[in-house]
Scaffold this motif. Structure first.
Motif, PDB file in Angstrom:
ATOM      1  N   GLY A 128      28.289 -15.222   8.094  1.00 41.86           N
ATOM      2  CA  GLY A 128      28.223 -14.074   8.897  1.00 41.86           C
ATOM      3  C   GLY A 128      29.208 -13.997  10.111  1.00 41.86           C
ATOM      4  O   GLY A 128      30.269 -14.788  10.212  1.00 41.86           O
ATOM      5  N   PHE A 129      29.133 -13.248  10.980  1.00 39.05           N
ATOM      6  CA  PHE A 129      29.925 -13.277  12.424  1.00 39.05           C
ATOM      7  C   PHE A 129      29.385 -14.080  13.287  1.00 39.05           C
ATOM      8  O   PHE A 129      27.965 -14.234  13.640  1.00 39.05           O
ATOM      9  CB  PHE A 129      29.648 -11.427  12.959  1.00 39.05           C
ATOM     10  CG  PHE A 129      30.403 -11.495  14.242  1.00 39.05           C
ATOM     11  CD1 PHE A 129      31.599 -11.479  14.378  1.00 39.05           C
ATOM     12  CD2 PHE A 129      29.633 -11.579  15.503  1.00 39.05           C
ATOM     13  CE1 PHE A 129      32.307 -11.211  15.630  1.00 39.05           C
ATOM     14  CE2 PHE A 129      30.242 -11.062  16.718  1.00 39.05           C
ATOM     15  CZ  PHE A 129      31.355 -11.410  16.635  1.00 39.05           C
ATOM     16  N   LYS A 130      30.299 -14.825  14.266  1.00 38.74           N
ATOM     17  CA  LYS A 130      29.841 -15.741  15.063  1.00 38.74           C
ATOM     18  C   LYS A 130      30.570 -15.456  16.275  1.00 38.74           C
ATOM     19  O   LYS A 130      31.816 -15.247  16.413  1.00 38.74           O
ATOM     20  CB  LYS A 130      30.479 -17.323  14.580  1.00 38.74           C
ATOM     21  CG  LYS A 130      30.223 -18.241  15.887  1.00 38.74           C
ATOM     22  CD  LYS A 130      31.153 -19.563  15.325  1.00 38.74           C
ATOM     23  CE  LYS A 130      30.973 -20.442  16.502  1.00 38.74           C
ATOM     24  NZ  LYS A 130      32.076 -21.647  16.262  1.00 38.74           N
ATOM     25  N   ASP A 131      29.708 -15.052  17.250  1.00 36.31           N
ATOM     26  CA  ASP A 131      29.941 -14.740  18.595  1.00 36.31           C
ATOM     27  C   ASP A 131      30.005 -15.883  19.667  1.00 36.31           C
ATOM     28  O   ASP A 131      28.763 -16.583  19.845  1.00 36.31           O
ATOM     29  CB  ASP A 131      28.863 -13.560  18.981  1.00 36.31           C
ATOM     30  CG  ASP A 131      29.399 -13.007  20.484  1.00 36.31           C
ATOM     31  OD1 ASP A 131      30.591 -13.160  20.658  1.00 36.31           O
ATOM     32  OD2 ASP A 131      28.578 -12.265  20.810  1.00 36.31           O
ATOM     33  N   HIS A 132      31.021 -16.274  19.927  1.00 31.21           N
ATOM     34  CA  HIS A 132      31.086 -17.230  21.167  1.00 31.21           C
ATOM     35  C   HIS A 132      32.432 -17.298  21.868  1.00 31.21           C
ATOM     36  O   HIS A 132      33.445 -16.329  21.305  1.00 31.21           O
ATOM     37  CB  HIS A 132      31.003 -18.713  20.341  1.00 31.21           C
ATOM     38  CG  HIS A 132      32.164 -19.275  19.830  1.00 31.21           C
ATOM     39  ND1 HIS A 132      32.818 -20.371  19.885  1.00 31.21           N
ATOM     40  CD2 HIS A 132      33.149 -18.561  18.952  1.00 31.21           C
ATOM     41  CE1 HIS A 132      33.692 -20.528  19.086  1.00 31.21           C
ATOM     42  NE2 HIS A 132      34.241 -19.519  18.674  1.00 31.21           N
ATOM     43  N   ASP A 133      32.314 -17.659  22.901  1.00 25.36           N
ATOM     44  CA  ASP A 133      33.506 -17.838  23.852  1.00 25.36           C
ATOM     45  C   ASP A 133      34.799 -18.641  23.274  1.00 25.36           C
ATOM     46  O   ASP A 133      34.395 -19.610  22.747  1.00 25.36           O
ATOM     47  CB  ASP A 133      33.109 -18.143  25.144  1.00 25.36           C
ATOM     48  CG  ASP A 133      32.456 -17.496  26.023  1.00 25.36           C
ATOM     49  OD1 ASP A 133      32.184 -16.386  25.656  1.00 25.36           O
ATOM     50  OD2 ASP A 133      31.417 -17.755  26.695  1.00 25.36           O
TER      51      ASP A 133
END
Lengths: 209, 240
Positions: free
Chosen positions: B187-192
């Motif tokens: 899935g989508f991975k949100d990280h800096d």
């Protein structure tokens, strides 16, 4: 005594030297991942080499851990040393277990896992550094949870009375030499040895904490 | 049973949430945070969320590989999952997706691929070098992904690179040993993302990990390897 040392690296070499020179009748088993390292190291110290997967309890059983008097986990991997100490103490009931930590932050964890004594070379070196740079306060050289008693060095910014009780023995060092006095002056050092709550309370009182 | 490991250094922002998410995932028996010398509240928050803490044996930076190796040795589960500690949107489905092929006996090692553009080091360093030396692995869309799962036993059968080369090193080593490897969309991975100027060392470590294995497999001659790879740090040190 029967010893098992797991790990054949730098620290283990010195551990093995100490055992071999302090206990002439020592029966030592060295467990290492590499056959070559185990064999070469064992030959140096007249020990029995074992090699294989250090995670596998079978290797500890092959080393006769059930009749071992002193077990030392001294690999370069703290997490492995923690698990080895845990197995030695909790599963096999080894009477005396020593765990090496490469990172001083793991001292408490390995102690809780089952190590009776924690060998923490960096932590010890840092305490000596602290002794050099700290202007006043308590520098804990040996800790009760590591070896059963405290050995602390106290440095003072003000003069204060020496506190005495049954659980603390004190040597006053003045100008680099042992001295007799009931009061410490600025620049004096106190070497304090003892244990328990009373020890800690006496130290706090003298440091006016 | 599953052990979830978070290698972490100064990840106080998301660690508490991520540990909680991992703990409430079915079949997760423990969550381990391997700390690389945090100076923020990472430890406090991880403990509060119920994680076990162990500290990296060697606090050198970058030490992601050291943290991962230590995590494998500390883990009690037969399946070990590694997740980046800075994921902002971690949910249990990511962990379940990563472990499902192993639980079903379809894989020994699972690489997580996520719904964002692959990173710059992946596109500009890892993929070209893999295409040259390990074309069999070019089908992996994100060979540097830090979201992985594997049987503990297979992790114990290989050596871990200590630095940023660990992820691609594991992929190649486990492939060379013949373990079953699959890539799964998590899935989508949100990280800096790191700024470009901080990627040089990472790119170097990744290149070194691939080229070292290429040399070991006889794809690069050892003399060139020694000259161009092993010699670089010394040459920089002797800069005149």
């Amino acid at each position: 005594m029967r010893y098992i040392v797991v790990g054949g690296g730098h620290i283990s070499q010195f551990i093995l030297r100490t055992i071999a020179s302090s206990d002439r009748k020592a029966v030592i088993t060295i467990i290492e991942r590499s056959q070559e390292k185990a064999t070469v190291t064992a030959k140096q110290f007249n020990a029995e080499p074992l090699w294989g997967d250090l995670e596998n309890p079978k290797i500890l059983e092959k080393a006769n851990i059930s009749i071992c008097d002193l077990f030392i986990a001294s690999t370069e991997i703290d997490a492995l040393n923690i698990r080895l100490c845990e197995a030695a103490k909790r599963v096999y009931g080894v009477p005396f277990v020593i765990g090496v930590v490469n990172n001083p932050l793991n001292s408490e964890i390995i102690k809780k896992a089952g190590a009776d004594i924690v060998l923490d070379p960096i932590g010890l070196a840092l305490r000596i550094l602290e002794l050099k740079v700290k202007r006043y306060g308590c520098i804990s050289i040996l800790k009760e949870d590591e070896c059963g008693f405290n050995f602390s060095i106290l440095k003072f910014k003000d003069s204060t009375s020496i506190v005495k009780n049954e659980n603390i023995k004190i040597i006053l060092i003045r100008n680099g030499k042992p001295a007799e006095d009931d009061v410490v002056a600025r620049g004096d050092l106190l070497l304090a040895i003892g244990s328990g709550k009373e020890f800690n309370e006496a130290v706090k009182k003298m440091l006016k904490e | 049973m599953i052990s979830v490991c978070f290698p972490a250094k100064n990840e106080g922002k998301f660690i508490e949430r991520n540990v909680k998410v991992a703990r409430r995932t079915p079949n997760v028996m423990e969550v381990i945070v391997i700390d690389g010398g945090s100076t923020d509240n990472t430890i406090k928050k991880a403990l509060k969320a119920g994680a076990h803490i162990v500290y990296q044996s060697d606090l050198k930076y970058p030490g992601k590989g050291i943290a991962m190796r230590d995590g494998v040795y500390y883990a009690r589960g037969s399946i070990v999952v590694f997740l980046d500690a800075d994921i902002k949107n971690l949910d249990s489905s990511m962990i379940l997706s990563l472990t499902k092929p192993i639980v079903n006996g379809e894989a020994d090692f699972v690489k997580g691929a996520f719904g964002r553009k692959a990173g710059r080091v992946t596109e500009l360093v890892a993929k070209p070098l893999l295409r040259m030396f390990y074309p069999e692995l070019t089908s992996f869309s994100q060979p540097l992904s830090g979201e992985i799962a594997g049987l503990k036993s297979i992790f114990l059968s290989v050596s871990f690179e200590e630095d940023w080369g660990v992820d691609v090193g594991l992929l190649i080593d486990l492939y060379r040993k013949g373990f079953k490897i699959v890539e799964i969309d998590i899935g989508f991975k949100d990280h800096d993302m790191k700024p470009l100027y901080l990627l040089t060392d990472m790119a170097y470590d990744v290149a070194k990990a691939i080229l070292t294995r290429a040399m070991m497999d006889g794809k690069i001659d050892k003399i060139s390897y020694d000259k161009y790879i092993k010699a670089i740090p010394e040459e920089i040190g002797e800069f005149k």
